[in-house]
Write a protein that holds these residues in place. Structure first.
Motif, PDB file in Angstrom:
ATOM      1  N   PHE A   1       0.804  -1.252   0.035  1.00 59.46           N
ATOM      2  CA  PHE A   1      -0.042  -0.014   0.042  1.00 59.46           C
ATOM      3  C   PHE A   1       0.739   1.204   0.097  1.00 59.46           C
ATOM      4  N   THR A   2       0.332   2.229  -0.561  1.00 62.14           N
ATOM      5  CA  THR A   2       0.994   3.354  -0.920  1.00 62.14           C
ATOM      6  C   THR A   2       1.638   4.167   0.364  1.00 62.14           C
ATOM      7  N   TRP A   3       1.094   3.681   1.700  1.00 64.50           N
ATOM      8  CA  TRP A   3       1.621   4.308   2.862  1.00 64.50           C
ATOM      9  C   TRP A   3       2.829   3.199   3.324  1.00 64.50           C
ATOM     10  N   GLU A   4       2.743   2.209   2.625  1.00 65.31           N
ATOM     11  CA  GLU A   4       3.868   1.330   2.951  1.00 65.31           C
ATOM     12  C   GLU A   4       5.260   1.756   2.241  1.00 65.31           C
TER      13      GLU A   4
ATOM     14  N   THR B   1      -8.688  -0.051  -8.386  1.00 62.34           N
ATOM     15  CA  THR B   1      -9.324   1.221  -8.124  1.00 62.34           C
ATOM     16  C   THR B   1      -8.110   2.060  -7.472  1.00 62.34           C
ATOM     17  N   TYR B   2      -7.354   1.921  -6.702  1.00 55.78           N
ATOM     18  CA  TYR B   2      -6.379   2.620  -6.009  1.00 55.78           C
ATOM     19  C   TYR B   2      -5.485   3.313  -7.095  1.00 55.78           C
ATOM     20  N   THR B   3      -5.214   2.474  -8.111  1.00 56.71           N
ATOM     21  CA  THR B   3      -4.189   2.981  -8.976  1.00 56.71           C
ATOM     22  C   THR B   3      -4.946   4.290  -9.731  1.00 56.71           C
ATOM     23  N   MET B   4      -6.169   4.056  -9.719  1.00 57.96           N
ATOM     24  CA  MET B   4      -6.911   5.251 -10.509  1.00 57.96           C
ATOM     25  C   MET B   4      -6.988   6.479  -9.286  1.00 57.96           C
ATOM     26  N   LYS B   5      -7.670   6.052  -8.186  1.00 61.56           N
ATOM     27  CA  LYS B   5      -7.862   7.005  -7.201  1.00 61.56           C
ATOM     28  C   LYS B   5      -6.573   8.106  -6.960  1.00 61.56           C
ATOM     29  N   TYR B   6      -5.366   7.359  -7.038  1.00 61.22           N
ATOM     30  CA  TYR B   6      -4.117   7.948  -6.742  1.00 61.22           C
ATOM     31  C   TYR B   6      -3.602   8.652  -8.040  1.00 61.22           C
ATOM     32  N   GLY B   7      -4.199   8.320  -9.134  1.00 63.48           N
ATOM     33  CA  GLY B   7      -3.723   8.903 -10.389  1.00 63.48           C
ATOM     34  C   GLY B   7      -2.414   8.142 -10.775  1.00 63.48           C
ATOM     35  N   TYR B   8      -2.295   6.885 -10.573  1.00 63.00           N
ATOM     36  CA  TYR B   8      -0.964   6.101 -10.829  1.00 63.00           C
ATOM     37  C   TYR B   8      -1.128   5.696 -12.337  1.00 63.00           C
ATOM     38  N   LEU B   9      -2.621   5.552 -12.691  1.00 61.45           N
ATOM     39  CA  LEU B   9      -2.740   4.989 -13.953  1.00 61.45           C
ATOM     40  C   LEU B   9      -3.873   6.105 -14.489  1.00 61.45           C
ATOM     41  N   ASP B  10      -3.901   6.208 -15.887  1.00 60.16           N
ATOM     42  CA  ASP B  10      -4.786   6.934 -16.413  1.00 60.16           C
ATOM     43  C   ASP B  10      -5.985   6.168 -16.612  1.00 60.16           C
ATOM     44  N   THR B  11      -7.185   6.906 -15.803  1.00 60.09           N
ATOM     45  CA  THR B  11      -8.704   6.067 -16.039  1.00 60.09           C
ATOM     46  C   THR B  11      -9.274   5.838 -17.301  1.00 60.09           C
TER      47      THR B  11
ATOM     48  N   THR C   1     -11.916  -4.771  -8.508  1.00 64.24           N
ATOM     49  CA  THR C   1     -12.307  -4.510  -7.087  1.00 64.24           C
ATOM     50  C   THR C   1     -11.542  -3.291  -6.288  1.00 64.24           C
ATOM     51  N   GLY C   2     -11.905  -2.838  -5.226  1.00 62.68           N
ATOM     52  CA  GLY C   2     -11.458  -2.035  -4.745  1.00 62.68           C
ATOM     53  C   GLY C   2     -12.195  -0.819  -4.007  1.00 62.68           C
ATOM     54  N   ARG C   3     -11.623  -0.036  -2.975  1.00 55.14           N
ATOM     55  CA  ARG C   3     -12.590   0.955  -2.596  1.00 55.14           C
ATOM     56  C   ARG C   3     -12.496   2.217  -3.499  1.00 55.14           C
ATOM     57  N   ALA C   4     -13.521   3.235  -3.299  1.00 56.89           N
ATOM     58  CA  ALA C   4     -13.543   4.409  -3.959  1.00 56.89           C
ATOM     59  C   ALA C   4     -13.402   4.472  -5.640  1.00 56.89           C
ATOM     60  N   ALA C   5     -14.202   3.441  -6.087  1.00 53.54           N
ATOM     61  CA  ALA C   5     -14.271   3.248  -7.556  1.00 53.54           C
ATOM     62  C   ALA C   5     -14.607   4.507  -7.876  1.00 53.54           C
TER      63      ALA C   5
END
Ligand code: ATP
Ligand code: MG
Length: 201
Positions: A96-99, A135-145, A164-168
């Motif tokens: 995870f990004t905080w890790e 979803t996290y890669t989209m939420k944090y903008g790591y990948l282009d949705t 899967t993932g929170r905050a779709a």
């Protein structure tokens, strides 16, 4: 009312119900590869995806799994499914990004992961693709949705995809055929219970 009357009323109600359900089943006659999204803060998103994976394997379908974000390679799902025939299994994350605490590295990891996902999304031999925690890669903008949605839209017509993932993001929800939001009512973790093998990992 006598038991006999109750039974007769029940039978009549079931006849009417069967007619309604049969008509609805007849109407739902399309076939296509589905895009499913499992989101929300409650527990059960990834495990639901792996439940569908078991179903698909039961029909002899090939299943590809890409686990974004997650880094550990010793989850129960991997221990079981990655050794089954008809399974391609990739663990693409570094935690995870905080890790990781390193945005540039997270972006590079996500991009490399998406290249593998793209290959599965181009392979008509794979009947189900699971993009776990995407979803996290989209939420944090790591990948282009937009790119992700274009690649998913261009997949083989009968291929199913589960994200899967929170905050779709809304754009993903709009593109999906089936979306479930799992609500967090209670979680053992908040009572101080650590993640249990076989249940949580
Ligand atoms: P699972 O893999 O068990 O289906 P999930 O995919 O819905 O869970 P994730 O956000 O991917 O949920 O988190 C995975 C881990 O976090 C699991 O160990 C899960 O039990 C735990 N978890 C999920 N939701 C919560 C919550 N609301 N509070 C605390 N821990 C949670
Ligand atoms: Mg999950």
């Amino acid at each position: 009312m006598s038991d006999q009357d109750k039974n007769a009323r029940h039978a009549a109600r079931m006849v009417r119900k069967k007619a309604v359900i049969d008509a609805a089943i007849k109407q739902a006659n399309q076939e296509k590869g589905l895009l499913l999204v499992l989101t929300g803060n409650g527990k059960g998103k990834s495990s639901s995806a792996f439940g569908m994976m078991a179903r698909a394997l039961g029909y002899g379908m090939k299943v590809g799994v890409a686990q974004f974000i997650k880094s550990r390679k010793d989850t129960g799902e991997e221990g079981f499914f990655s050794h089954q025939p008809n399974v391609e299994w990739y663990v693409l994350g570094e935690g995870f990004t905080w890790e990781t605490q390193d945005r540039e590295r997270d972006i590079r990891t996500a991009e490399a992961g998406w290249k593998l996902a793209q290959q599965m999304l181009k392979n008509p031999g794979i009947g189900l693709v699971i993009l776990d925690e995407l979803t996290y890669t989209m939420k944090y903008g790591y990948l282009d949705t937009t790119q992700i949605l274009a690649d998913i839209a261009a997949r083989p017509p009968m291929q199913h995809v589960v994200v899967t993932g929170r905050a779709a993001p809304q754009a993903l929800i709009d593109a999906a055929d089936t979306v479930s939001e799992i609500m967090d009512i209670k979680h053992a973790w908040r009572a101080g219970i650590k993640a249990q093998p076989g249940i949580d990992l």
